[in-house]
Design a protein around this motif. Structure first.
Motif, PDB file in Angstrom:
ATOM      1  N   LEU A  23       1.334   1.535   5.269  1.00 50.33           N
ATOM      2  CA  LEU A  23       1.954   2.554   6.118  1.00 50.33           C
ATOM      3  C   LEU A  23       1.876   2.166   7.592  1.00 50.33           C
ATOM      4  CD1 LEU A  23       0.689   5.796   4.338  1.00 50.33           C
ATOM      5  CD2 LEU A  23       3.072   5.065   4.584  1.00 50.33           C
ATOM      6  N   LEU A  24       0.741   1.618   7.995  1.00 53.49           N
ATOM      7  CA  LEU A  24       0.592   1.187   9.389  1.00 53.49           C
ATOM      8  C   LEU A  24       1.508   0.012   9.706  1.00 53.49           C
ATOM      9  CD1 LEU A  24      -3.269   1.542   9.756  1.00 53.49           C
ATOM     10  CD2 LEU A  24      -1.536   2.903  10.932  1.00 53.49           C
ATOM     11  N   ARG A  25       1.585  -0.965   8.777  1.00 47.75           N
ATOM     12  CA  ARG A  25       2.469  -2.121   8.968  1.00 47.75           C
ATOM     13  C   ARG A  25       3.921  -1.652   9.104  1.00 47.75           C
ATOM     14  NH1 ARG A  25      -0.789  -5.197   5.853  1.00 47.75           N
ATOM     15  NH2 ARG A  25       0.112  -4.447   3.919  1.00 47.75           N
ATOM     16  N   HIS A  26       4.297  -0.684   8.297  1.00 57.14           N
ATOM     17  CA  HIS A  26       5.659  -0.150   8.329  1.00 57.14           C
ATOM     18  C   HIS A  26       5.982   0.437   9.713  1.00 57.14           C
ATOM     19  CE1 HIS A  26       9.376   1.534   6.851  1.00 57.14           C
ATOM     20  NE2 HIS A  26       9.020   2.723   7.317  1.00 57.14           N
ATOM     21  N   GLU A  27       4.984   0.986  10.380  1.00 57.60           N
ATOM     22  CA  GLU A  27       5.182   1.558  11.719  1.00 57.60           C
ATOM     23  C   GLU A  27       4.995   0.513  12.819  1.00 57.60           C
ATOM     24  OE1 GLU A  27       6.328   4.599  12.412  1.00 57.60           O
ATOM     25  OE2 GLU A  27       6.490   4.886  10.244  1.00 57.60           O
ATOM     26  N   GLY A  28       4.595  -0.731  12.425  1.00 54.44           N
ATOM     27  CA  GLY A  28       4.468  -1.803  13.398  1.00 54.44           C
ATOM     28  C   GLY A  28       3.066  -2.011  13.941  1.00 54.44           C
ATOM     29  N   PHE A  29       2.062  -1.418  13.312  1.00 57.39           N
ATOM     30  CA  PHE A  29       0.681  -1.552  13.784  1.00 57.39           C
ATOM     31  C   PHE A  29      -0.087  -2.561  12.954  1.00 57.39           C
ATOM     32  CE2 PHE A  29       1.652   3.007  14.689  1.00 57.39           C
ATOM     33  CZ  PHE A  29       1.653   2.914  16.073  1.00 57.39           C
TER      34      PHE A  29
END
Length: 140
Positions: A23-29
């Motif tokens: 989920l974080l990767r999907h938001e760019g984090f």
């Protein structure tokens, strides 16, 4: 949106580390992990994030996942063989609670001596776990 654009840290509580990282990767984090004790969240699941959910920050900045190690556990002290007063003092100092006290006659132990305890000494338990005692009433 570019790599420096603002994004909102998603809510990932009660998710596995893999689910939260996705989920974080999907938001760019990017994500790092830090283990913490938690009384309510099961071991291995995410408690919260730093910065917290719904916080806006620039993409590709790190977000720390605080992952539950489960509750803090404390060793049950040895109470058998000592006096009831000593047992009460040991329990208050060990973060345990005094459970039910049962009295029983005993031909060898003086009145007020702790004969048995449950849970047994050395067992790892949560704070305020009651420790039940059997205390001598002395000989019949």
């Amino acid at each position: 949106m570019g790599p420096g654009a603002l994004a909102t840290v998603p809510e990932v509580s009660n998710k596995t580390v893999a689910q939260a990282q996705e989920l974080l990767r999907h938001e760019g984090f990017s994500a790092s992990v830090r283990d913490v004790f938690d009384e309510n969240i099961l071991q291995g699941l995410v408690v919260t994030t730093e910065p917290g959910p719904a916080t806006e920050q620039r993409r590709f900045q790190p977000v720390t996942l605080l992952v539950s190690k489960g509750p803090v556990l404390y060793p049950v002290p040895t109470l058998t063989g000592g006096t009831l007063d000593a047992a009460k003092a040991a329990l208050s100092g060990s973060k345990m609670a005094l459970g039910t006290i049962t009295e029983k006659f005993d031909e060898t132990a003086p009145a007020g001596t702790v004969l048995a305890q449950d849970p047994v000494p050395g067992t790892q338990k949560r704070a305020t776990t009651p420790v039940f005692l059997v205390v001598s009433k002395g000989p019949t």
